[in-house]
Design a protein around this motif. Structure first.
Motif, PDB file in Angstrom:
ATOM      1  N   TYR A 177       0.514  -1.303  -0.223  1.00 31.09           N
ATOM      2  CA  TYR A 177      -0.005  -0.121  -0.005  1.00 31.09           C
ATOM      3  C   TYR A 177       0.727   1.362  -0.156  1.00 31.09           C
ATOM      4  O   TYR A 177       2.230   1.249   0.512  1.00 31.09           O
ATOM      5  CB  TYR A 177      -1.023   0.047   1.268  1.00 31.09           C
ATOM      6  CG  TYR A 177      -2.062  -0.942   1.240  1.00 31.09           C
ATOM      7  CD1 TYR A 177      -3.170  -0.596   0.618  1.00 31.09           C
ATOM      8  CD2 TYR A 177      -1.991  -2.317   1.532  1.00 31.09           C
ATOM      9  CE1 TYR A 177      -4.283  -1.272   0.460  1.00 31.09           C
ATOM     10  CE2 TYR A 177      -3.029  -3.383   1.747  1.00 31.09           C
ATOM     11  CZ  TYR A 177      -4.236  -2.746   1.033  1.00 31.09           C
ATOM     12  OH  TYR A 177      -5.213  -3.625   0.980  1.00 31.09           O
ATOM     13  N   ALA A 180      -1.566   8.411   0.205  1.00 30.71           N
ATOM     14  CA  ALA A 180      -2.073   9.368  -1.009  1.00 30.71           C
ATOM     15  C   ALA A 180      -0.986  10.411  -1.366  1.00 30.71           C
ATOM     16  O   ALA A 180      -1.047  10.563  -2.715  1.00 30.71           O
ATOM     17  CB  ALA A 180      -3.096  10.320  -0.309  1.00 30.71           C
ATOM     18  N   VAL A 210      -6.224  13.225  -5.204  1.00 30.02           N
ATOM     19  CA  VAL A 210      -6.019  11.868  -4.749  1.00 30.02           C
ATOM     20  C   VAL A 210      -7.100  11.425  -3.676  1.00 30.02           C
ATOM     21  O   VAL A 210      -7.965  10.614  -3.593  1.00 30.02           O
ATOM     22  CB  VAL A 210      -4.747  11.087  -4.456  1.00 30.02           C
ATOM     23  CG1 VAL A 210      -4.881   9.815  -3.807  1.00 30.02           C
ATOM     24  CG2 VAL A 210      -3.978  11.377  -5.870  1.00 30.02           C
ATOM     25  N   GLN A 211      -7.151  12.608  -2.474  1.00 33.63           N
ATOM     26  CA  GLN A 211      -7.833  12.355  -1.528  1.00 33.63           C
ATOM     27  C   GLN A 211      -9.491  12.440  -1.729  1.00 33.63           C
ATOM     28  O   GLN A 211     -10.262  11.600  -1.224  1.00 33.63           O
ATOM     29  CB  GLN A 211      -7.529  13.376  -0.261  1.00 33.63           C
ATOM     30  CG  GLN A 211      -6.186  13.084   0.310  1.00 33.63           C
ATOM     31  CD  GLN A 211      -5.884  14.463   1.214  1.00 33.63           C
ATOM     32  OE1 GLN A 211      -6.512  15.244   0.916  1.00 33.63           O
ATOM     33  NE2 GLN A 211      -4.933  14.310   1.946  1.00 33.63           N
ATOM     34  N   CYS A 253     -10.301   9.285  -3.324  1.00 37.87           N
ATOM     35  CA  CYS A 253     -10.502   8.123  -2.398  1.00 37.87           C
ATOM     36  C   CYS A 253     -12.100   8.287  -1.907  1.00 37.87           C
ATOM     37  O   CYS A 253     -12.642   7.270  -1.766  1.00 37.87           O
ATOM     38  CB  CYS A 253      -9.605   8.258  -1.322  1.00 37.87           C
ATOM     39  SG  CYS A 253      -7.892   7.602  -2.112  1.00 37.87           S
ATOM     40  N   ILE A 262     -11.362   5.036  -6.781  1.00 40.46           N
ATOM     41  CA  ILE A 262      -9.957   4.042  -6.836  1.00 40.46           C
ATOM     42  C   ILE A 262     -10.496   2.758  -6.057  1.00 40.46           C
ATOM     43  O   ILE A 262     -10.815   2.829  -4.867  1.00 40.46           O
ATOM     44  CB  ILE A 262      -8.871   5.036  -5.966  1.00 40.46           C
ATOM     45  CG1 ILE A 262      -8.531   6.093  -6.550  1.00 40.46           C
ATOM     46  CG2 ILE A 262      -7.598   3.838  -6.105  1.00 40.46           C
ATOM     47  CD1 ILE A 262      -7.750   7.127  -6.088  1.00 40.46           C
ATOM     48  N   VAL A 317      -9.032   0.928  -1.851  1.00 39.62           N
ATOM     49  CA  VAL A 317      -8.788   2.110  -0.986  1.00 39.62           C
ATOM     50  C   VAL A 317      -9.304   1.832   0.636  1.00 39.62           C
ATOM     51  O   VAL A 317     -10.476   1.271   0.990  1.00 39.62           O
ATOM     52  CB  VAL A 317      -9.365   3.368  -1.455  1.00 39.62           C
ATOM     53  CG1 VAL A 317      -9.379   4.323  -0.374  1.00 39.62           C
ATOM     54  CG2 VAL A 317      -8.520   3.699  -2.412  1.00 39.62           C
ATOM     55  N   THR A 318      -8.559   2.122   1.552  1.00 40.77           N
ATOM     56  CA  THR A 318      -8.708   2.095   2.929  1.00 40.77           C
ATOM     57  C   THR A 318      -8.176   3.161   3.673  1.00 40.77           C
ATOM     58  O   THR A 318      -7.538   3.685   3.294  1.00 40.77           O
ATOM     59  CB  THR A 318      -8.103   0.624   3.374  1.00 40.77           C
ATOM     60  OG1 THR A 318      -8.136  -0.684   2.636  1.00 40.77           O
ATOM     61  CG2 THR A 318      -8.559   0.175   4.953  1.00 40.77           C
ATOM     62  N   ARG A 319      -9.130   3.506   4.717  1.00 40.61           N
ATOM     63  CA  ARG A 319      -8.920   4.464   5.367  1.00 40.61           C
ATOM     64  C   ARG A 319      -8.479   4.080   7.009  1.00 40.61           C
ATOM     65  O   ARG A 319      -9.005   3.267   7.415  1.00 40.61           O
ATOM     66  CB  ARG A 319     -10.067   5.309   5.655  1.00 40.61           C
ATOM     67  CG  ARG A 319      -9.585   6.843   6.366  1.00 40.61           C
ATOM     68  CD  ARG A 319     -10.571   7.900   5.874  1.00 40.61           C
ATOM     69  NE  ARG A 319     -10.054   9.028   6.326  1.00 40.61           N
ATOM     70  CZ  ARG A 319     -10.614  10.214   6.275  1.00 40.61           C
ATOM     71  NH1 ARG A 319     -11.901  10.104   5.583  1.00 40.61           N
ATOM     72  NH2 ARG A 319     -10.287  11.381   6.502  1.00 40.61           N
ATOM     73  N   TRP A 344      -5.501   7.940   3.996  1.00 34.91           N
ATOM     74  CA  TRP A 344      -5.962   7.062   2.983  1.00 34.91           C
ATOM     75  C   TRP A 344      -4.796   6.119   2.552  1.00 34.91           C
ATOM     76  O   TRP A 344      -3.563   6.506   2.469  1.00 34.91           O
ATOM     77  CB  TRP A 344      -6.512   7.611   1.698  1.00 34.91           C
ATOM     78  CG  TRP A 344      -7.661   8.355   2.121  1.00 34.91           C
ATOM     79  CD1 TRP A 344      -7.686  10.108   2.213  1.00 34.91           C
ATOM     80  CD2 TRP A 344      -9.022   7.959   1.962  1.00 34.91           C
ATOM     81  NE1 TRP A 344      -9.193   9.962   2.281  1.00 34.91           N
ATOM     82  CE2 TRP A 344      -9.935   8.954   2.192  1.00 34.91           C
ATOM     83  CE3 TRP A 344      -9.639   6.693   1.777  1.00 34.91           C
ATOM     84  CZ2 TRP A 344     -11.403   8.845   2.357  1.00 34.91           C
ATOM     85  CZ3 TRP A 344     -10.868   6.572   1.905  1.00 34.91           C
ATOM     86  CH2 TRP A 344     -11.808   7.322   2.147  1.00 34.91           C
ATOM     87  N   ILE A 395      -3.712   3.226  -0.313  1.00 34.41           N
ATOM     88  CA  ILE A 395      -3.996   2.800  -1.614  1.00 34.41           C
ATOM     89  C   ILE A 395      -3.344   1.705  -2.171  1.00 34.41           C
ATOM     90  O   ILE A 395      -1.930   1.842  -1.932  1.00 34.41           O
ATOM     91  CB  ILE A 395      -4.016   3.994  -2.507  1.00 34.41           C
ATOM     92  CG1 ILE A 395      -4.936   5.162  -2.317  1.00 34.41           C
ATOM     93  CG2 ILE A 395      -4.424   3.633  -4.030  1.00 34.41           C
ATOM     94  CD1 ILE A 395      -4.210   6.520  -2.378  1.00 34.41           C
TER      95      ILE A 395
END
Length: 67
Positions: free
Chosen positions: A4, A7, A21-22, A25, A30, A33-35, A40, A42
């Motif tokens: 990963y 951002a 990018v944020q 997300c 995208i 994606v995980t927060r 973020w 990616i």
């Protein structure tokens, strides 16, 4: 995390701003994606989505009446 990127790293890789990018997300544009907290993450192999912003100028000066 293995596999990963943050951002800001993806932004450098794709040649766009970190904020863009944020936003992508947050919009779910995208894949994978995980927060984590406020960050973020990616997947490294994520593909850059197409730019959905209007670039044709179609809406430019839309308030002005056509003669």
């Amino acid at each position: 995390m293995e596999g990963y990127l943050l951002a800001r790293e993806i932004a450098q890789k794709w040649g766009i701003s970190t904020r863009r990018v944020q936003l992508m997300c947050a919009e779910g544009r995208i894949e994978g994606v995980t927060r984590i907290g406020k960050t973020w993450v990616i997947p490294e192999n994520a593909e850059k989505p197409n730019d959905a912003r209007i670039t044709t100028g179609e809406y430019r000066n839309w308030r002005k009446k056509k003669e």
